[in-house]
Design an enzyme around this catalytic site. Structure first.
Site, short mmCIF file in Angstrom:
data_model
loop_
_atom_site.label_atom_id
_atom_site.label_comp_id
_atom_site.label_asym_id
_atom_site.label_seq_id
_atom_site.Cartn_x
_atom_site.Cartn_y
_atom_site.Cartn_z
N SER A 1 2.78 -49.35 -65.02
CA SER A 1 3.96 -50.11 -64.66
C SER A 1 3.50 -50.97 -63.57
O SER A 1 3.49 -50.46 -62.39
CB SER A 1 5.06 -49.24 -64.66
OG SER A 1 6.10 -50.18 -64.57
N GLY B 1 23.03 -87.76 -62.22
CA GLY B 1 23.73 -88.11 -60.99
C GLY B 1 22.64 -88.28 -59.78
O GLY B 1 22.93 -88.44 -58.84
N ARG C 1 21.41 -88.38 -75.89
CA ARG C 1 20.64 -87.22 -75.86
C ARG C 1 21.34 -85.80 -76.06
O ARG C 1 22.46 -85.79 -76.27
CB ARG C 1 20.26 -87.23 -74.12
CG ARG C 1 21.56 -87.20 -73.25
CD ARG C 1 21.15 -87.24 -71.82
NE ARG C 1 22.37 -87.05 -71.02
CZ ARG C 1 22.79 -87.66 -69.79
NH1 ARG C 1 21.60 -87.82 -68.96
NH2 ARG C 1 23.87 -87.40 -69.31
N GLY D 1 4.63 -52.85 -60.66
CA GLY D 1 5.50 -52.94 -59.55
C GLY D 1 5.26 -54.44 -58.81
O GLY D 1 4.58 -54.58 -57.63
N HIS E 1 30.89 -85.47 -61.77
CA HIS E 1 29.64 -85.11 -61.35
C HIS E 1 29.78 -83.43 -61.06
O HIS E 1 29.01 -82.68 -61.55
CB HIS E 1 29.56 -85.44 -59.97
CG HIS E 1 28.64 -85.05 -59.06
ND1 HIS E 1 28.59 -84.14 -58.23
CD2 HIS E 1 26.79 -85.30 -59.25
CE1 HIS E 1 27.13 -83.58 -57.84
NE2 HIS E 1 26.43 -84.62 -58.37
N ARG F 1 14.69 -44.96 -59.97
CA ARG F 1 14.31 -44.77 -58.66
C ARG F 1 14.92 -43.50 -58.24
O ARG F 1 16.21 -43.51 -57.79
CB ARG F 1 14.73 -45.92 -57.69
CG ARG F 1 13.90 -47.16 -57.80
CD ARG F 1 14.36 -48.58 -57.44
NE ARG F 1 15.72 -48.65 -58.35
CZ ARG F 1 15.90 -49.89 -58.81
NH1 ARG F 1 15.11 -50.72 -58.39
NH2 ARG F 1 17.00 -50.05 -59.70
N MET G 1 19.43 -89.81 -60.17
CA MET G 1 18.83 -91.06 -60.22
C MET G 1 19.62 -92.31 -60.06
O MET G 1 20.82 -92.21 -60.49
CB MET G 1 17.92 -91.23 -61.40
CG MET G 1 16.95 -90.13 -61.59
SD MET G 1 15.67 -89.97 -60.24
CE MET G 1 14.97 -91.47 -60.65
N ASP H 1 6.00 -55.14 -54.70
CA ASP H 1 5.06 -54.79 -53.67
C ASP H 1 3.85 -55.44 -54.02
O ASP H 1 3.01 -55.65 -52.90
CB ASP H 1 4.94 -53.23 -53.73
CG ASP H 1 6.15 -52.60 -52.93
OD1 ASP H 1 6.79 -53.30 -52.59
OD2 ASP H 1 5.92 -51.27 -52.94
N CYS I 1 8.18 -53.42 -63.67
CA CYS I 1 9.37 -52.88 -63.32
C CYS I 1 9.97 -53.62 -62.15
O CYS I 1 10.97 -52.95 -61.40
CB CYS I 1 9.57 -51.58 -63.22
SG CYS I 1 8.48 -50.60 -62.03
N LYS J 1 16.26 -90.98 -71.58
CA LYS J 1 16.95 -92.06 -71.81
C LYS J 1 16.39 -93.08 -72.86
O LYS J 1 16.66 -93.77 -73.79
CB LYS J 1 17.46 -92.78 -70.78
CG LYS J 1 18.64 -93.89 -70.77
CD LYS J 1 18.99 -94.57 -69.73
CE LYS J 1 19.74 -93.56 -68.75
NZ LYS J 1 21.19 -93.49 -68.81
N TYR K 1 5.88 -53.94 -72.32
CA TYR K 1 7.47 -54.29 -71.99
C TYR K 1 7.77 -54.82 -70.76
O TYR K 1 6.93 -54.50 -69.83
CB TYR K 1 8.35 -52.67 -72.28
CG TYR K 1 7.88 -51.63 -71.14
CD1 TYR K 1 8.54 -51.51 -69.93
CD2 TYR K 1 7.00 -50.95 -71.54
CE1 TYR K 1 8.36 -51.04 -68.95
CE2 TYR K 1 6.61 -49.59 -70.47
CZ TYR K 1 7.36 -50.10 -69.27
OH TYR K 1 7.05 -48.83 -68.26
N ARG L 1 18.16 -98.76 -64.94
CA ARG L 1 18.52 -97.46 -64.80
C ARG L 1 17.01 -96.52 -64.98
O ARG L 1 16.13 -96.82 -65.63
CB ARG L 1 19.14 -96.70 -66.24
CG ARG L 1 20.53 -97.49 -66.17
CD ARG L 1 21.01 -97.19 -67.63
NE ARG L 1 22.04 -97.91 -68.07
CZ ARG L 1 23.52 -97.27 -68.09
NH1 ARG L 1 23.90 -96.17 -67.56
NH2 ARG L 1 24.46 -98.39 -68.45
#
Lengths: 880, 880
Positions: free
Chosen positions: A765, A106, A341, A767, A457, A563, A108, A770, A832, A27, A852, A97
């Site tokens: 790859s 909404g 803005r 995982g 809002h 899988r 602040m 896990d 993955c 602002k 990737y 403000r």
């Protein structure tokens, strides 16, 4: 000399500019920039975010010199306005403000009309000649100051207004006269005194200090903290405080206050969009209490101001080269800009605006790509209500945030959160929403309100969240206590299904059928740019040909994770799988596996065909075997009968297979090492399928992936089984298939010995599901009891299962990459886990040099866009 | 020229020496050294371990030049002996023996009398003038060659001997004459032909090749592989092959064969100990079939040879400065040495010999310390049968391996392994043992045999394993089929308790009471040397004052791990603990914790007193709370009544607390973060206890240890709770306690962010149990289903829960140490998992620079000795 904490703006010159958002907040930077552009902005000054942080660091004390600078800047404003702060004759009033770097709508708190006191009020009334206006301004100030700076329940004040209105038999505040306003001021001051045991402050400097402190404090208020958490905004940015000369939109019918968007924030259409409330202050607009007038009506009512507004919006649009969100006030026909803005927008709007701006040659393609947030894109890919479906529309509201939402009706935010926690999909139905509803809104599929406009809002927040929203539907009779909604003769109770169409505003009874939008036109053009700048590959996780085809539509460049166990669960196969598990010897297992072989081969053939020409990574059987067996007595008895064994034997086998920590048990490659025949069968199915298709001239690229490898020996052992089987199949078929054998990296040990594993593994790859579990020693299934608590207490910045824990898990990934590529320099490495579709994680994967990411089909475009963002901000150094 | 694969020894000169064990194996190096010392050794040559490895690498082909070198060396032997291999008149016969770097008793196969054929046999008979001897030699050769080189079941041959003996009505082989021997040779050859479809080889070079191949092959035989696995010997050492001129101990009463120890291998007493079997070959001694004559008798029977033997043993003892194990043969009164090596010994003997040699000034203290194996020390610390107890001794055998063993009687190795797997303690009772019994012997508490002497298989192997053994007790009537043992009128059936005293040879009915030996005298002197050279600290894991006192007796230098949850399980406390768990709010929990506080304070006070002056590391509550609740309906109902709640509510709470993967669940510091009041109570108890003792002038050093930390924030959060509580207690008590707050490092994430955690943590203690679980993604409780399989298939070299996985878990430890010390250079770092008492792991901890290890009280001396070994071999660079 002390540091500069305060920055002036006014009379065509500002100390800040648009690039100082970190320091002045969005602002403050916007006000400075507009001032510099010669746009009429009421003069004022901004206390910097640095001052906010210094204030908290010093234990809530102003940093040295700050207050002196405030006084100095206040004097400069007085000089320009030719008014005095607290003056008895013509007092300078200010608004205070908040304004952080990122817009937090909404969240602040704002205090208006500051500087009013019994003494200065007289001056205001004299000067404006409007007694009602003066007392109204004062009672608003007392309300805001009391509720925001002293945390008095706002309802205490509202209650008094209601009592007065009731007494007079009027409906709207505007119908109250000067006497009533004055009466309210007296009552409000009494409330203030009762609640704080202090008199309402007369000294305007004391008021200013109180307001500055309140803005600072609101940075760590519950609402702001929640919003930051939901939006991933760091706590240490701080907020600036904007102190700005008051201009009044509530000086009668020649005044008003409004908001505007330079393009349509919902569709992106290049059409100026504005709303103005006549004779109102800013808070009235945001609260959505009255329905505002649109731009065309405004041109009639305020012709000069409307013309100025159009010129200003044109100037600003070209200057910022983006869609802007503006706030303005007309005081006595004169236009004042209070804010500019970059405007929030729906995904569709973001896309359309970016593309239009390129076509208009205002921005280049790179900028266009960087203007759309990856997470936002999700909205475009979400299901929408089937336009051909016969649905029962029961009402229509404003199309406040697009997309379809189907869920069970709930009437409070608490209920929304509770139901969602139980796994229910809900639509939150409210009279209107307020910042207190943030949690419930985030937990809902859609939001439906009875009051408020497109900038209420509910509408603003829902768009920001990408949640469908229908707002301001006044046909709704909501009864929160009875937990029900009446629309004419239709009654919807808590738990009943309801559907909303945020793109049209339609409200539909029951669960409407939904479809997926087409991905052509703008979307396709945009994704082509994304693909141009992106260097990181994007694959999909897919276990079925349908998923694979869907993902190709979205632009997936192969399968990163298939899988195979999902193929084992199909009803017609589970029997053979169970037979295998219940076998006591290799022969028995082989016999059962022989039954599964043709089905697996068919699966792979279909999958390969769907992904022809692209690599398909197949993970070998991963879950512990007990997952395939029933655990309830009834099912056990049935299965025993079916299998021709006694229930006792079956129970014994099941209990033998029971594990204390299945996550850390007999699964992944450990299964195939103890039962190599499973690995043989899977390899045979893959290579036979590939050979069959190869014979037809199709290019098939299978990538065999061994899960849960911890040591080189495990991998060597199974690779040998795969290669031996594959060679035999290919020899028999007289075909050669270019297949590779690689491994998942999902255990800490695999990361630290990645250099040894890379000697044999042809690809890695990650995982990360896990890996996160083992790196943290944290079971995803069990973490629910304390992980939210951890995030709440900021022990963790966020759930590491949602976004990669870059400092921990990420370090392990870097270690494994460096070690792996040290041995095999161009090694293909991907991810993955579910992180592969989460934008921040995707960007991280780009930075650390993965080849990737792989994610669910619907997240492919999101991952691509995140990858493009990462490439644009770091340069594309990754190999695909 | 090709590489040297073959090394000659003979006529006072050898190509090898004692330092070439890697290359020539222990036996080959010993033969070379003795030859060089001028000791009478039959000439021969050693094919190196390099040749063995090259043979396997080339797919079981001799490396280039090896066979030529064999022929060349054979010719050199022929020249010295003036005999020809395969000669019809005076044939050279050879023995072919394996010999690896480490002695593997009974594991490797030997072929004697090689070179015999129909043709050369005539020469042997002519030359010896003893037809029976000739045919006996031939039938032994056929047996050994057939069974070892062609894997014919030895019993097939033995069966024929039994038939002949039965026919003649004689008991011993020695009673068979030449005719019977000849008849047996014919029968044996027929067996050979039937089993192999080949004639028995006439060509001695073919025989030699067959024997060399068999020795090589035996390296990967099941027995040898098992032995290596049990003893941690790597597979790639390979074995040498010793080809040595035959000398005959079975040329009548002027010949014999024997074994000797230069000191007593059981007690260590400096007393020459030997046994000789007259008219016998080596295999007869080891098999323990006949009872041999001792040294004094031998001096009468073979005066010259006995004198030579005494001179040689004296010479060798001084040369090697250690207790030696000798093998010799007397052929026609002339002594030939066939082997010298450092002798296996009991722990007591090892200790006594090491100390005596220091006192005799033969070796220095460092050497003495390095001569005792840490793992072996365990024997000395094991319980022994209480000498004051009234026990029923039922028989007495040879005290073959010291220590007391109490267990259930089993009669086969299979049974021993099965019962042990079920957690039963067993004593293995056998007529005699053979290498096939290795598995069962390892699984048993003690071994009892009816036949064989102090050098029988059972005795040698049991001493090596540190397992108590009573051998050669011929009073035992063992019936394997009926699974029972009769000793006079006492009947012991499978599963009945039996006790043996390996130090005295007593066999005791039932489970005898056992006591712990005193740790003074030799032991104390030795441990003083150990402490002199050791730099790594050794602490103990102790939860009770009794454990702490016991550990101090063993020389522990503090407590490295006090598990407070053990204090919570005591019956009188569990109620308060459960009350805490069942509380729904902080107040309820605090109320319950207040009941536990005085008990915890008392625990700590007693523990601190027991460890006065030493640091005491206290781990805060670690296990998931559900471990404290019952899971059976009956107990749940009882508890519900006791707690005054409904059973349904209790069940609900229990099911709420259920976890899918408790190992990765709500435990460790996660408990204290969600319930900080637990951390407060524990801190209060510790600091109050320390203050009370501090007031009495005692020095208390509490170390507060936070478990399962993954992030700095977790640690910071709890450290703040600890410090705040501790400061308040100390202020109230007017005392200052020097306490530290540190963390366990037991999660991979903690390792990789150890630099951040070290900013706040004052010490690290590696919890390698959990670290192994998370690094491998392997639950210790569930690994039983596949881990043995992994070790069998050599996918893992050993169980990583027994000995630290240095390549994986160890790398994580190094990472954490480097990162932690990078921030806090002198940071105290220890280990408190069970690895802390395992010698190889202790050595690793020394090498990577830990400050201390912590282990169970009984393993303290073992850890100390391992630490001293590590310091002596790497130099002591560690800080204590």
């Amino acid at each position: 000399m002390s540091k500069q904490w305060v920055y002036f703006f006014g009379a065509g010159k500002a100390e800040g500019d648009k690039d100082k958002k970190d320091l002045l907040g969005g602002k403050g930077a916007g006000l400075a920039e507009m001032t510099n552009l010669g746009i009429p902005v009421p003069p004022g000054f901004t206390i910097s975010t640095e001052a906010c942080n210094a204030y908290f660091l010093a234990g809530k004390k102003y940093p040295e010199g700050m207050w002196d600078q405030v006084i100095k800047n206040l004097k400069a404003v007085e000089k320009i306005m030719n008014k005095k702060f607290g003056d008895h004759k013509d007092p300078l009033l200010v608004s205070v403000r908040s304004g952080a770097k990122f817009s937090m709508p909404g969240m602040m708190d704002t205090v208006l009309n500051l500087g009013l006191s019994e003494a200065s009020l007289k001056g205001l009334i004299d000067k404006s000649g409007d007694e009602r206006f003066g007392w109204d301004a004062y009672r608003r100030f007392i309300t805001m100051y009391g509720s925001i700076c002293k945390e008095i329940d706002r309802m205490k004040f509202e209650h008094e207004i209601d009592k007065v209105k009731k007494k007079l038999g009027v409906k709207n505040d505007i119908e109250l006269g000067a006497a009533q306003m004055k009466e309210l001021c007296v009552k409000f001051k009494a409330i203030y005194k009762k609640e704080t045991s202090e008199d309402f402050p007369e000294d305007p400097l004391e008021q200013l200090k109180g307001a500055i402190n309140a803005v600072f404090a609101s940075w760590f208020g519950a609402k702001a903290t929640t919003y930051r958490k939901l939006n991933g905004i760091p706590d240490d940015l701080g907020t600036a405080v904007n102190v700005c000369t008051m201009v009044f939109g509530n000086l009668g019918d020649t005044s008003g206050t409004g908001v505007a968007f330079t393009r349509d924030p919902s569709t992106g259409e290049n059409k100026f969009y504005g709303e103005i409330l006549v004779n109102a202050q800013g808070e009235d607009v945001v609260a959505g209490i009255r329905t505002p007038m649109g731009v065309s009506e405004m041109a009639k009512h305020f012709p000069d101001a409307a013309r100025d507004l159009m010129n200003i919006q044109d100037k600003l649009s070209k200057h910022f080269r983006d869609m802007l969100d503006l706030e303005f006030t007309i005081q006595d026909k004169k236009l004042w800009m209070l804010q500019t803005r970059v405007g929030k927008r729906t995904a569709a709007a973001a896309l359309k605006i970016a593309i239009d701006l390129v076509h208009e040659k205002q921005i280049d393609e790179k900028t266009a790509v960087s203007r759309v947030e990856p997470a936002q894109l999700d909205q475009l890919l979400h299901p929408m209500i089937d336009p051909k479906a016969k649905v029962k529309k029961i009402a229509k509201g404003l199309n406040a945030s697009p997309g379809a939402a189907v869920g069970k009706a709930v009437f409070t935010s608490e209920a929304a959160e509770e139901w969602a926690k139980r796994g229910e999909k809900v639509v939150l139905i409210r009279l209107e929403t307020s910042p207190e509803d943030i949690g419930g809104m985030a937990a809902s599929q859609g939001i439906l309100t009875a009051r408020g406009g497109m900038t209420s809002h509910a509408a603003v927040v829902a768009r920001g969240m990408g949640t469908p929203c229908v707002a301001g539907c006044d046909a709704l009779e909501i009864d929160v206590k009875k937990k029900q909604l009446k629309v004419k003769d239709v009654l919807i109770k808590e738990g009943d299904f309801i559907s909303i169409n945020g793109s049209t505003g339609d409200i539909i009874l029951g669960a409407a059928p939904v479809i997926i939008p087409e991905l052509s036109g703008d979307f396709a053009e945009f994704m082509a740019w994304v693909d141009k700048f992106r260097t990181l590959g994007v694959r999909t996780n897919a276990d079925t040909p349908a998923d694979a085809l869907k993902a190709r539509e979205f632009g997936a460049e192969g399968i990163g994770l298939c899988r195979t166990e999902h193929m084992f669960f199909a009803p017609e196969r589970i029997k053979a799988v169970r037979e295998m598990i219940l076998s006591d010897d290799v022969e028995g297992r082989k016999k059962a596996l022989a039954k599964i072989l043709p089905m697996q081969r068919k699966d792979f053939k279909e999958l390969f065909e769907a992904m022809e020409g692209f690599p398909v990574t197949i993970r070998y059987l991963d879950p512990p075997l007990h997952e395939f067996l029933p655990h309830e007595d009834k099912q056990i008895n049935e299965l025993a009968k079916e299998m021709g064994v006694t229930a006792a034997k079956l129970k014994q086998k099941i209990s033998q297979l029971h594990e204390f920590n299945p996550m850390l048990g007999h699964r992944g490659c450990r299964l195939a090492i103890t039962y190599p025949e499973i690995c043989e069968m899977q390899t045979q199915a893959i290579i036979e399928a590939a050979c069959e298709l190869g014979k037809k001239g199709k290019t098939i690229k299978p990538e065999i992936m061994i899960p849960l490898v911890a040591t080189l020996k495990e991998f060597e052992y199974l690779k040998a089984v795969c290669v031996e089987t594959a060679e035999a199949v290919m020899k028999k078929a007289g075909q050669t298939i270019e297949y590779t054998v690689g491994t998942m990296i999902e255990l800490p040990r695999a990361c630290i010995v990645a250099d040894t594993i890379a000697k044999e593994a042809e690809f890695f790859s990650f995982g990360t599901n896990d890996l996160t579990q083992t790196v943290f020693g944290l079971s995803r299934d069990d973490a629910g009891r304390f992980l939210p608590y951890y995030v709440d207490k900021k022990i963790l910045p966020e759930d590491p299962f949602v976004s990669i824990d870059q400092g921990g898990v990420g370090e392990f990934m870097k270690l494994a990459i460096a070690k792996g590529r040290g041995v095999r320099p161009k090694m293909k490495m991907g991810i993955c886990g579910e992180h592969g579709g989460e934008p921040e994680s995707v960007k991280f994967c780009h930075r650390i040099g993965l080849s990737y990411v792989s994610c669910s089909p619907y997240r492919v475009p999101i991952a691509k866009l995140a990858a493009a963002h990462a490439a644009l901000s770091t340069g594309g150094s990754t190999t695909k």
